[in-house]
Design a protein around this motif. Structure first.
Motif, PDB file in Angstrom:
ATOM      1  N   HIS A  44       0.872  -1.183   0.000  1.00 45.47           N
ATOM      2  CA  HIS A  44       0.000   0.000   0.000  1.00 45.47           C
ATOM      3  C   HIS A  44       0.907   1.231   0.000  1.00 45.47           C
ATOM      4  CE1 HIS A  44      -3.924  -1.993   1.222  1.00 45.47           C
ATOM      5  NE2 HIS A  44      -3.039  -2.966   1.405  1.00 45.47           N
ATOM      6  N   GLU A  67      -3.848   7.442  -0.922  1.00 44.63           N
ATOM      7  CA  GLU A  67      -3.385   6.093  -1.260  1.00 44.63           C
ATOM      8  C   GLU A  67      -3.552   5.840  -2.758  1.00 44.63           C
ATOM      9  OE1 GLU A  67      -3.545   2.506   1.397  1.00 44.63           O
ATOM     10  OE2 GLU A  67      -5.026   1.847  -0.103  1.00 44.63           O
ATOM     11  N   HIS A 113      -3.128  -0.148  -3.718  1.00 47.74           N
ATOM     12  CA  HIS A 113      -3.995  -0.760  -2.709  1.00 47.74           C
ATOM     13  C   HIS A 113      -3.766  -2.274  -2.615  1.00 47.74           C
ATOM     14  CE1 HIS A 113      -6.017   3.088  -3.357  1.00 47.74           C
ATOM     15  NE2 HIS A 113      -6.255   2.744  -4.613  1.00 47.74           N
ATOM     16  N   LYS A 159      -4.614  -1.466  -8.328  1.00 45.54           N
ATOM     17  CA  LYS A 159      -4.702  -2.891  -7.993  1.00 45.54           C
ATOM     18  C   LYS A 159      -4.341  -3.754  -9.196  1.00 45.54           C
ATOM     19  CE  LYS A 159      -8.520  -2.363  -4.647  1.00 45.54           C
ATOM     20  NZ  LYS A 159      -9.910  -2.791  -4.323  1.00 45.54           N
TER      21      LYS A 159
END
Length: 266
Positions: A12, A19, A22, A241
């Protein structure tokens, strides 16, 4: 042969409090080409810079593990210099100009720093000049190229060839190529791909019976570069992701229908 690995575990990453990555899980192997594809803004360059230890990218969770010579090190919070000395190389998407520092001096300093870190004797000026000429010849670069200031006034293709020259000389365990094909025409892409093939061939020859060769992490959103390098594995990064992984067939599907086909299924 000893397999070297670079493993990303549940990574992360934040930039300026937001952010961006992830929970990334990836494994890169020496001697293999692993392509990371994704649309603009998906987190590809964030991943590259985090692996290299850029201070503006904050790891809030997860680990980056480097295994060399059967020894595993947690490099998550190592400095960029320490990672470079350990054999991690990053080719920048937009290399900076360094006026007043010629290529010859820059590369000799970098190579000798690496050699000293590995307890090897630094190259003398004549020794390095001989080595540099040999590597430049492999890339089809004129001898006068070494006298130019680093990246100053370089075309896109010249900047990329300069970085490939660094790759040939530094011989990293893992080379992270962040959109190295950016801004290049078809001929430029082929030239850079040929240079990467040359670096891998050189490394495999010099490291035979010791390690399985240089690992390449290829970050791109173009299938054309994939065609030239034929990676062993392709991972798709969207929205910070990894949404799917597979072979070069994934790159073909992206070329035909874009990234939406994978995003909609998630």
């Amino acid at each position: 042969m000893t397999k070297q690995t670079l493993i990303i575990k549940d990574l992360h990453v934040e930039v300026e409090g937001k952010e961006i990555l992830h929970g990334i899980n990836l494994e890169f192997e020496s001697g293999k080409v692993h392509a990371i594809m994704g649309p603009n803004g998906s987190g590809k360059s964030t991943l590259a810079n985090t692996i290299m230890g850029h201070p503006n990218y904050k790891v809030t969770k997860g680990k980056i593990l480097l295994t060399k010579n059967k020894k595993t090190s947690d490099i998550t919070f190592w400095s960029a210099d320490k990672r470079a000395n350990a054999g991690v190389f990053l080719s920048f998407q937009y290399p900076s100009e360094v006026p007043g520092v010629n290529i010859n001096s820059f590369l000799r300093t970098a190579v000798n720093a690496q050699r000293e870190n590995n307890k090897l004797k630094p190259y003398t000026i004549p020794e390095f000049f001989k080595l540099l000429k040999e590597k430049m010849k492999l890339l089809g670069l004129d001898a006068s190229f070494r006298k130019r200031s680093l990246n100053e006034g370089f075309s896109g293709g010249e900047k990329k060839r300069s970085e490939m020259l660094q790759l040939l000389l530094l011989k990293p365990t893992f080379a992270i190529l962040d959109e190295t094909d950016s801004g290049l025409d078809v001929d430029g892409i082929k030239a850079v791909a040929d240079a990467i093939h040359t670096a891998r061939k050189q490394d495999a020859t010099e490291s035979k019976s010791k390690t399985s060769g240089m690992g390449i992490v290829l970050i791109t959103h173009y299938e054309r570069f994939i065609k030239e390098l034929m990676p062993d594995k392709v991972s798709i990064l969207c929205g910070g992701k990894i949404i799917t992984q597979g072979s070069t067939e994934l790159a073909k599907k992206i070329h035909e229908k874009g990234f939406d086909q994978f995003i909609k299924g998630k």
